[in-house]
Scaffold this motif. Structure first.
Motif, PDB file in Angstrom:
ATOM      1  N   ALA A 118     -12.702  17.363 -20.446  1.00 26.52           N
ATOM      2  CA  ALA A 118     -13.250  16.201 -21.155  1.00 26.52           C
ATOM      3  C   ALA A 118     -12.135  15.313 -21.668  1.00 26.52           C
ATOM      4  O   ALA A 118     -10.996  15.759 -21.864  1.00 26.52           O
ATOM      5  CB  ALA A 118     -14.103  16.678 -22.335  1.00 26.52           C
ATOM      6  N   ILE A 133     -17.796  23.207 -28.562  1.00 27.93           N
ATOM      7  CA  ILE A 133     -18.836  22.180 -28.724  1.00 27.93           C
ATOM      8  C   ILE A 133     -19.798  22.620 -29.828  1.00 27.93           C
ATOM      9  O   ILE A 133     -20.387  23.693 -29.753  1.00 27.93           O
ATOM     10  CB  ILE A 133     -19.598  21.953 -27.399  1.00 27.93           C
ATOM     11  CG1 ILE A 133     -18.626  21.553 -26.286  1.00 27.93           C
ATOM     12  CG2 ILE A 133     -20.682  20.888 -27.585  1.00 27.93           C
ATOM     13  CD1 ILE A 133     -19.263  21.437 -24.905  1.00 27.93           C
ATOM     14  N   HIS A 136     -24.095  17.785 -29.382  1.00 30.72           N
ATOM     15  CA  HIS A 136     -23.883  16.847 -28.277  1.00 30.72           C
ATOM     16  C   HIS A 136     -24.685  15.563 -28.454  1.00 30.72           C
ATOM     17  O   HIS A 136     -25.597  15.487 -29.279  1.00 30.72           O
ATOM     18  CB  HIS A 136     -24.210  17.520 -26.936  1.00 30.72           C
ATOM     19  CG  HIS A 136     -25.663  17.807 -26.702  1.00 30.72           C
ATOM     20  ND1 HIS A 136     -26.125  18.944 -26.074  1.00 30.72           N
ATOM     21  CD2 HIS A 136     -26.776  17.095 -26.999  1.00 30.72           C
ATOM     22  CE1 HIS A 136     -27.442  18.902 -25.998  1.00 30.72           C
ATOM     23  NE2 HIS A 136     -27.859  17.795 -26.543  1.00 30.72           N
ATOM     24  N   TYR A 188     -19.706  16.624 -28.234  1.00 29.23           N
ATOM     25  CA  TYR A 188     -19.443  16.212 -26.849  1.00 29.23           C
ATOM     26  C   TYR A 188     -20.540  15.248 -26.407  1.00 29.23           C
ATOM     27  O   TYR A 188     -21.729  15.512 -26.616  1.00 29.23           O
ATOM     28  CB  TYR A 188     -19.445  17.453 -25.963  1.00 29.23           C
ATOM     29  CG  TYR A 188     -19.301  17.196 -24.466  1.00 29.23           C
ATOM     30  CD1 TYR A 188     -18.047  17.220 -23.857  1.00 29.23           C
ATOM     31  CD2 TYR A 188     -20.407  16.953 -23.667  1.00 29.23           C
ATOM     32  CE1 TYR A 188     -17.905  16.997 -22.485  1.00 29.23           C
ATOM     33  CE2 TYR A 188     -20.277  16.737 -22.296  1.00 29.23           C
ATOM     34  CZ  TYR A 188     -19.026  16.757 -21.715  1.00 29.23           C
ATOM     35  OH  TYR A 188     -18.888  16.549 -20.367  1.00 29.23           O
ATOM     36  N   SER A 235     -14.850  22.624 -24.319  1.00 29.48           N
ATOM     37  CA  SER A 235     -14.256  21.533 -23.549  1.00 29.48           C
ATOM     38  C   SER A 235     -12.754  21.722 -23.540  1.00 29.48           C
ATOM     39  O   SER A 235     -12.149  21.978 -24.584  1.00 29.48           O
ATOM     40  CB  SER A 235     -14.551  20.176 -24.210  1.00 29.48           C
ATOM     41  OG  SER A 235     -15.918  19.868 -24.126  1.00 29.48           O
TER      42      SER A 235
END
Ligand code: HPA
Length: 281
Positions: A118, A133, A136, A188, A235
């Motif tokens: 990412a 994460i 999101h 994320y 990520s």
């Protein structure tokens, strides 16, 4: 019995094809993102199935995303591992993008471990960092649950208040601490890609609370949450997002950063999965 929806039928057909090749009950399903396939070397392999050998299965077209299922053991923990995934930007439907996760859920995996490369938006991140994460943003991509809702998959309106399981987050944090691996945390956001973001888009995403941006993961988490799986995600920050480093972005750089984070990524994922294997889910 009601007629199966098209999506249910595809999941069932794929499950049958997999079961013809291997008898395997995974405890953990693991998706290895761009450049992170190296983890698969840790597994004692029971069976490998290239996606191309499963009729109707989406196959990746992107360099560095070699696509196959690896069913194997980490110590004695049975892991269904996807080495590479397909993306919406390749032209597949969201149902095809989420098919592998649904198949692994039907094989019996209760835990889904998602990983990706990412772009980092958080000012304190650096290329090569790992970020757990915590939550999101899905609103820039089509929701994979649009369409008829097969009750066998899950409920029509799924709750999204805690998608990333807190016990799994604790395992990741404890494992990172024990292994002395710095672990960032954050939000994320998935965009469709395939073009990277513009600096103005990055400013917008940052104002929304985004710490890392990519082109995968969130829709898989939505489908897995719908299916009742317990989810966690890491990520690998492969680059600072557009406009933050003064350099243009390229896919090669993304892969190289993932390679350089490979050692700590592998150690963290392995340690966490071993602990997940000790618990009931
Ligand atoms: N943007 C979107 N996706 C990505 C990036 C990025 O900067 N890096 C790796 N995947």
């Amino acid at each position: 019995m009601d007629k199966l929806t098209e999506v249910e039928k595809k999941v069932s057909d794929t499950l049958l094809l997999v079961k013809k090749r291997v008898t395997f009950s995974p405890k953990v399903a693991l998706v290895l993102g761009s450049g992170l396939g190296c983890f698969a070397d840790q597994l004692r392999i029971a069976e490998e199935i290239p996606y191309a050998e499963l009729e109707g299965f989406p196959t990746s077209t992107v360099a560095g995303h070699a696509g196959k299922f690896i069913f194997g053991y980490l110590d004695d923990v049975p892991v269904a591992c996807m080495k590479g995934r397909v993306h919406y930007y390749e032209g597949y439907s969201m149902n095809d993008v989420c098919l592998p996760v649904r198949v692994m859920a039907r094989m019996g995996a209760k835990v889904l471990f998602l990983t990706n490369a990412a772009g980092g938006l958080n000012e304190s991140f650096q290329a090569g960092d790992l970020m757990m994460i915590r939550d999101h943003v899905s609103i820039f991509v089509p929701n994979p649950l649009i369409g008829p809702n097969p009750e066998s998959f899950g409920t029509r309106f799924s709750d999204m208040s805690q998608v990333y399981n807190l016990e799994l987050q604790e395992i990741l944090k404890n494992t990172a601490r024990e292994l002395e691996i710095p672990l960032r945390e954050g939000v994320y956001t998935q965009l469709t890609g395939p073009s990277y973001e513009s600096p103005a888009e990055i400013r917008l995403l940052r104002s929304l609370g985004t710490d890392a941006v990519g082109m995968s993961t969130v829709v898989e988490a939505i489908a897995a949450n719908h299916a009742g799986m317990k989810i966690c995600g890491i990520s690998c920050i492969s680059n600072l997002a557009a406009g933050m480093s003064g350099k243009p972005l390229n896919h090669k750089e993304v892969q190289e950063a993932a390679d350089s984070a490979a050692k700590k990524f592998t150690a963290l994922v392995a340690g966490a999965i071993k602990e997940m294997g000790r618990r009931d889910w």
